[in-house]
Design a protein around this motif. Structure first.
Motif, PDB file in Angstrom:
ATOM      1  N   ASP A  51       0.942  -1.304   0.075  1.00  0.00           N
ATOM      2  CA  ASP A  51       0.160  -0.087  -0.057  1.00  0.00           C
ATOM      3  C   ASP A  51       1.025   1.364   0.015  1.00  0.00           C
ATOM      4  OD1 ASP A  51      -2.562  -1.440   0.250  1.00  0.00           O
ATOM      5  OD2 ASP A  51      -1.670  -1.991   2.260  1.00  0.00           O
ATOM      6  N   THR A  52       2.153   1.057  -0.061  1.00  0.00           N
ATOM      7  CA  THR A  52       2.954   2.431  -0.095  1.00  0.00           C
ATOM      8  C   THR A  52       3.932   2.044  -1.265  1.00  0.00           C
ATOM      9  OG1 THR A  52       4.661   1.405   1.386  1.00  0.00           O
ATOM     10  CG2 THR A  52       2.930   2.500   2.348  1.00  0.00           C
ATOM     11  N   ILE A  63       7.532   6.629   4.436  1.00  0.00           N
ATOM     12  CA  ILE A  63       6.190   5.936   4.337  1.00  0.00           C
ATOM     13  C   ILE A  63       5.532   5.807   5.616  1.00  0.00           C
ATOM     14  CG2 ILE A  63       6.870   5.064   1.821  1.00  0.00           C
ATOM     15  CD1 ILE A  63       6.799   2.418   4.853  1.00  0.00           C
ATOM     16  N   ASP A 112       2.076   6.899   5.991  1.00  0.00           N
ATOM     17  CA  ASP A 112       1.022   6.002   5.337  1.00  0.00           C
ATOM     18  C   ASP A 112       0.778   4.891   5.838  1.00  0.00           C
ATOM     19  OD1 ASP A 112       0.925   8.167   3.222  1.00  0.00           O
ATOM     20  OD2 ASP A 112       2.513   7.261   1.818  1.00  0.00           O
ATOM     21  N   ALA A 158      -1.435   5.573   8.737  1.00  0.00           N
ATOM     22  CA  ALA A 158      -2.829   5.968   8.400  1.00  0.00           C
ATOM     23  C   ALA A 158      -3.733   4.792   8.187  1.00  0.00           C
ATOM     24  CB  ALA A 158      -2.821   6.971   7.154  1.00  0.00           C
ATOM     25  N   ARG A 159      -3.194   3.801   7.205  1.00  0.00           N
ATOM     26  CA  ARG A 159      -3.700   2.505   6.991  1.00  0.00           C
ATOM     27  C   ARG A 159      -4.165   1.725   8.109  1.00  0.00           C
ATOM     28  NH1 ARG A 159      -5.029   0.085   2.213  1.00  0.00           N
ATOM     29  NH2 ARG A 159      -5.144   1.981   1.646  1.00  0.00           N
TER      30      ARG A 159
END
Length: 229
Positions: free
Chosen positions: A192-193, A212, A215, A218-219
Protein backbone atom coordinates in the motif's frame (compact mmCIF):
# COMPACT_ATOMS: atom_id res chain seq x y z
CA UNK A 1 41.90 -25.50 5.51
CA UNK A 2 40.45 -25.00 8.96
CA UNK A 3 42.04 -26.86 11.88
CA UNK A 4 40.95 -30.48 11.64
CA UNK A 5 39.45 -32.48 14.43
CA UNK A 6 40.51 -36.01 15.21
CA UNK A 7 39.63 -38.64 12.63
CA UNK A 8 37.48 -40.47 15.19
CA UNK A 9 34.11 -38.87 15.90
CA UNK A 10 31.25 -39.85 18.16
CA UNK A 11 29.37 -40.86 15.00
CA UNK A 12 32.35 -42.93 13.76
CA UNK A 13 35.32 -42.21 11.53
CA UNK A 14 35.62 -38.73 10.05
CA UNK A 15 36.77 -38.05 6.49
CA UNK A 16 37.32 -34.48 5.30
CA UNK A 17 36.65 -32.73 2.03
CA UNK A 18 39.54 -30.20 2.12
CA UNK A 19 38.92 -26.62 1.08
CA UNK A 20 42.61 -26.16 0.21
CA UNK A 21 44.96 -28.28 -1.87
CA UNK A 22 46.36 -31.09 0.27
CA UNK A 23 48.61 -34.02 -0.59
CA UNK A 24 48.91 -37.34 1.22
CA UNK A 25 51.79 -37.24 3.68
CA UNK A 26 52.46 -40.95 3.09
CA UNK A 27 52.28 -41.51 -0.70
CA UNK A 28 52.40 -37.79 -1.64
CA UNK A 29 49.47 -38.10 -4.05
CA UNK A 30 47.24 -35.11 -4.49
CA UNK A 31 45.46 -32.85 -4.52
CA UNK A 32 43.14 -35.00 -2.43
CA UNK A 33 39.38 -34.89 -2.82
CA UNK A 34 38.96 -36.71 0.48
CA UNK A 35 41.42 -37.22 3.31
CA UNK A 36 41.80 -38.57 6.81
CA UNK A 37 43.88 -36.91 9.51
CA UNK A 38 46.23 -39.29 11.34
CA UNK A 39 48.54 -37.88 14.01
CA UNK A 40 48.05 -34.41 12.56
CA UNK A 41 48.99 -35.40 9.01
CA UNK A 42 46.69 -35.87 5.98
CA UNK A 43 46.34 -39.34 4.51
CA UNK A 44 44.59 -40.37 1.32
CA UNK A 45 41.84 -42.95 1.64
CA UNK A 46 44.04 -45.73 0.26
CA UNK A 47 46.77 -45.08 2.82
CA UNK A 48 44.11 -44.87 5.54
CA UNK A 49 42.68 -48.26 4.43
CA UNK A 50 39.39 -46.66 3.38
CA UNK A 51 39.94 -46.67 -0.36
CA UNK A 52 37.49 -49.50 -0.94
CA UNK A 53 34.55 -47.47 0.39
CA UNK A 54 32.15 -45.58 -1.88
CA UNK A 55 30.70 -42.13 -1.29
CA UNK A 56 26.98 -41.67 -0.65
CA UNK A 57 25.97 -37.98 -0.69
CA UNK A 58 23.61 -36.69 1.97
CA UNK A 59 19.94 -36.26 1.12
CA UNK A 60 18.30 -39.67 1.43
CA UNK A 61 18.01 -40.27 5.16
CA UNK A 62 16.65 -43.81 4.91
CA UNK A 63 19.32 -44.92 2.43
CA UNK A 64 22.09 -43.35 4.51
CA UNK A 65 20.91 -45.00 7.72
CA UNK A 66 20.50 -48.40 6.14
CA UNK A 67 23.84 -48.19 4.32
CA UNK A 68 25.61 -47.58 7.61
CA UNK A 69 23.68 -50.40 9.24
CA UNK A 70 24.75 -52.78 6.46
CA UNK A 71 28.36 -51.63 6.30
CA UNK A 72 30.97 -53.13 8.61
CA UNK A 73 33.14 -50.05 8.06
CA UNK A 74 31.85 -46.57 7.38
CA UNK A 75 32.88 -42.94 7.77
CA UNK A 76 31.17 -39.56 7.92
CA UNK A 77 32.35 -37.06 5.30
CA UNK A 78 32.46 -33.41 6.40
CA UNK A 79 33.51 -30.10 4.89
CA UNK A 80 34.32 -26.82 6.65
CA UNK A 81 31.83 -24.01 6.03
CA UNK A 82 33.77 -20.78 6.36
CA UNK A 83 30.68 -18.59 6.59
CA UNK A 84 29.23 -20.65 9.44
CA UNK A 85 32.65 -21.48 10.97
CA UNK A 86 31.76 -25.13 11.40
CA UNK A 87 32.08 -28.53 9.78
CA UNK A 88 29.01 -29.75 7.93
CA UNK A 89 28.13 -33.29 6.92
CA UNK A 90 28.36 -33.97 3.19
CA UNK A 91 27.58 -37.68 3.16
CA UNK A 92 29.06 -41.00 4.18
CA UNK A 93 31.54 -43.58 2.94
CA UNK A 94 30.25 -47.15 3.03
CA UNK A 95 31.09 -50.52 1.56
CA UNK A 96 29.79 -50.90 -1.99
CA UNK A 97 28.01 -54.16 -1.22
CA UNK A 98 26.39 -52.55 1.81
CA UNK A 99 25.08 -49.71 -0.32
CA UNK A 100 23.59 -52.22 -2.77
CA UNK A 101 21.83 -54.07 0.06
CA UNK A 102 20.54 -50.79 1.50
CA UNK A 103 19.21 -49.74 -1.90
CA UNK A 104 17.38 -53.04 -2.18
CA UNK A 105 15.83 -52.58 1.28
CA UNK A 106 14.67 -49.10 0.31
CA UNK A 107 13.12 -50.41 -2.90
CA UNK A 108 11.17 -53.07 -0.99
CA UNK A 109 9.36 -50.56 1.22
CA UNK A 110 9.42 -47.59 -1.17
CA UNK A 111 5.64 -47.67 -1.63
CA UNK A 112 5.02 -47.74 2.11
CA UNK A 113 7.36 -44.80 2.63
CA UNK A 114 5.69 -42.93 -0.24
CA UNK A 115 2.27 -43.41 1.35
CA UNK A 116 3.67 -42.23 4.69
CA UNK A 117 5.08 -39.11 3.03
CA UNK A 118 1.68 -38.43 1.46
CA UNK A 119 -0.03 -38.81 4.85
CA UNK A 120 2.54 -36.58 6.53
CA UNK A 121 2.15 -33.95 3.82
CA UNK A 122 -1.63 -34.00 4.21
CA UNK A 123 -1.30 -33.68 7.99
CA UNK A 124 1.09 -30.72 7.68
CA UNK A 125 -1.20 -29.06 5.13
CA UNK A 126 -4.16 -29.38 7.50
CA UNK A 127 -2.08 -27.98 10.37
CA UNK A 128 -0.93 -25.09 8.19
CA UNK A 129 -4.51 -24.32 7.14
CA UNK A 130 -5.70 -24.25 10.75
CA UNK A 131 -2.83 -22.00 11.74
CA UNK A 132 -3.42 -19.63 8.82
CA UNK A 133 -7.10 -19.42 9.74
CA UNK A 134 -6.19 -18.64 13.36
CA UNK A 135 -3.66 -16.02 12.25
CA UNK A 136 -6.21 -14.39 9.93
CA UNK A 137 -8.74 -14.43 12.74
CA UNK A 138 -6.33 -12.61 15.02
CA UNK A 139 -5.71 -10.02 12.31
CA UNK A 140 -9.46 -9.52 12.12
CA UNK A 141 -9.66 -9.06 15.89
CA UNK A 142 -6.84 -6.50 16.02
CA UNK A 143 -7.74 -4.78 12.75
CA UNK A 144 -11.53 -5.22 12.29
CA UNK A 145 -11.50 -2.83 9.33
CA UNK A 146 -9.09 -5.01 7.36
CA UNK A 147 -10.93 -6.79 4.52
CA UNK A 148 -11.22 -10.52 5.19
CA UNK A 149 -9.55 -11.42 1.88
CA UNK A 150 -6.60 -9.18 2.71
CA UNK A 151 -6.33 -10.60 6.23
CA UNK A 152 -6.18 -14.10 4.75
CA UNK A 153 -3.49 -13.05 2.25
CA UNK A 154 -1.39 -11.54 5.03
CA UNK A 155 -1.81 -14.61 7.23
CA UNK A 156 -1.01 -17.03 4.40
CA UNK A 157 2.14 -15.12 3.49
CA UNK A 158 3.35 -14.74 7.07
CA UNK A 159 2.77 -18.37 8.03
CA UNK A 160 4.45 -20.28 5.20
CA UNK A 161 6.21 -23.29 6.75
CA UNK A 162 9.99 -22.98 6.66
CA UNK A 163 9.90 -19.38 5.39
CA UNK A 164 11.41 -17.82 8.50
CA UNK A 165 8.72 -15.14 8.39
CA UNK A 166 7.18 -13.63 11.49
CA UNK A 167 4.25 -16.04 11.48
CA UNK A 168 6.65 -18.94 11.96
CA UNK A 169 8.54 -17.34 14.84
CA UNK A 170 7.80 -18.42 18.39
CA UNK A 171 5.78 -15.25 18.90
CA UNK A 172 3.95 -15.78 15.64
CA UNK A 173 3.00 -19.36 16.51
CA UNK A 174 1.69 -18.04 19.82
CA UNK A 175 -0.36 -15.43 17.90
CA UNK A 176 1.14 -12.63 19.96
CA UNK A 177 -0.18 -9.15 19.21
CA UNK A 178 3.29 -7.93 18.32
CA UNK A 179 3.91 -10.67 15.77
CA UNK A 180 0.49 -10.32 14.14
CA UNK A 181 0.86 -6.54 13.94
CA UNK A 182 4.34 -6.92 12.45
CA UNK A 183 2.93 -9.11 9.68
CA UNK A 184 0.22 -6.54 8.93
CA UNK A 185 2.71 -3.68 8.93
CA UNK A 186 5.00 -5.55 6.52
CA UNK A 187 2.11 -6.17 4.14
CA UNK A 188 0.95 -2.56 4.22
CA UNK A 189 4.49 -1.35 3.69
CA UNK A 190 5.01 -3.43 0.54
CA UNK A 191 1.49 -3.37 -0.93
CA UNK A 192 0.00 0.00 0.00
CA UNK A 193 2.97 2.38 -0.10
CA UNK A 194 5.79 3.22 -2.56
CA UNK A 195 8.29 1.52 -0.23
CA UNK A 196 9.51 -1.02 -2.80
CA UNK A 197 9.94 1.66 -5.46
CA UNK A 198 11.98 3.75 -3.03
CA UNK A 199 14.29 0.82 -2.36
CA UNK A 200 14.68 0.12 -6.07
CA UNK A 201 15.60 3.76 -6.67
CA UNK A 202 18.45 3.49 -4.19
CA UNK A 203 16.89 5.04 -1.09
CA UNK A 204 18.38 3.45 2.05
CA UNK A 205 15.99 1.15 3.89
CA UNK A 206 15.72 3.23 7.07
CA UNK A 207 15.09 6.41 5.07
CA UNK A 208 12.50 4.64 2.91
CA UNK A 209 10.70 3.46 6.04
CA UNK A 210 10.74 6.98 7.46
CA UNK A 211 9.17 8.38 4.29
CA UNK A 212 6.27 5.96 4.23
CA UNK A 213 5.72 5.77 8.01
CA UNK A 214 2.77 8.20 7.94
CA UNK A 215 1.07 6.21 5.16
CA UNK A 216 1.49 2.98 7.11
CA UNK A 217 0.06 4.49 10.29
CA UNK A 218 -2.87 5.96 8.38
CA UNK A 219 -3.77 2.56 6.92
CA UNK A 220 -3.38 0.81 10.28
CA UNK A 221 -5.53 3.45 11.92
CA UNK A 222 -8.25 2.98 9.35
CA UNK A 223 -8.17 -0.79 9.79
CA UNK A 224 -8.35 -0.47 13.56
CA UNK A 225 -11.62 1.44 13.17
CA UNK A 226 -14.50 -1.07 13.11
CA UNK A 227 -16.29 -1.16 9.79
CA UNK A 228 -13.78 1.02 7.91
CA UNK A 229 -12.30 -0.60 4.77
Amino acid sequence: MAPLATSVHRAGLLVFQPIKRRNCSACHRGPLQLLVMEEGAPRCLDCADLGHLVFLPRGDTALTRRSREESGLSAVVVRFNRRQSRYERQGVLVEEAALARAEQRCLVDAEARRRRRVRDAARRAAEDLRFTEAFAGEIGRLFPGCPQERAWEIAAHASVRGSGRVGRSAAGRALSEGAVTAAVVASVRHVDTPYDQLLMSGVPRHEARRRIAADVEARLGAWRAVGVV
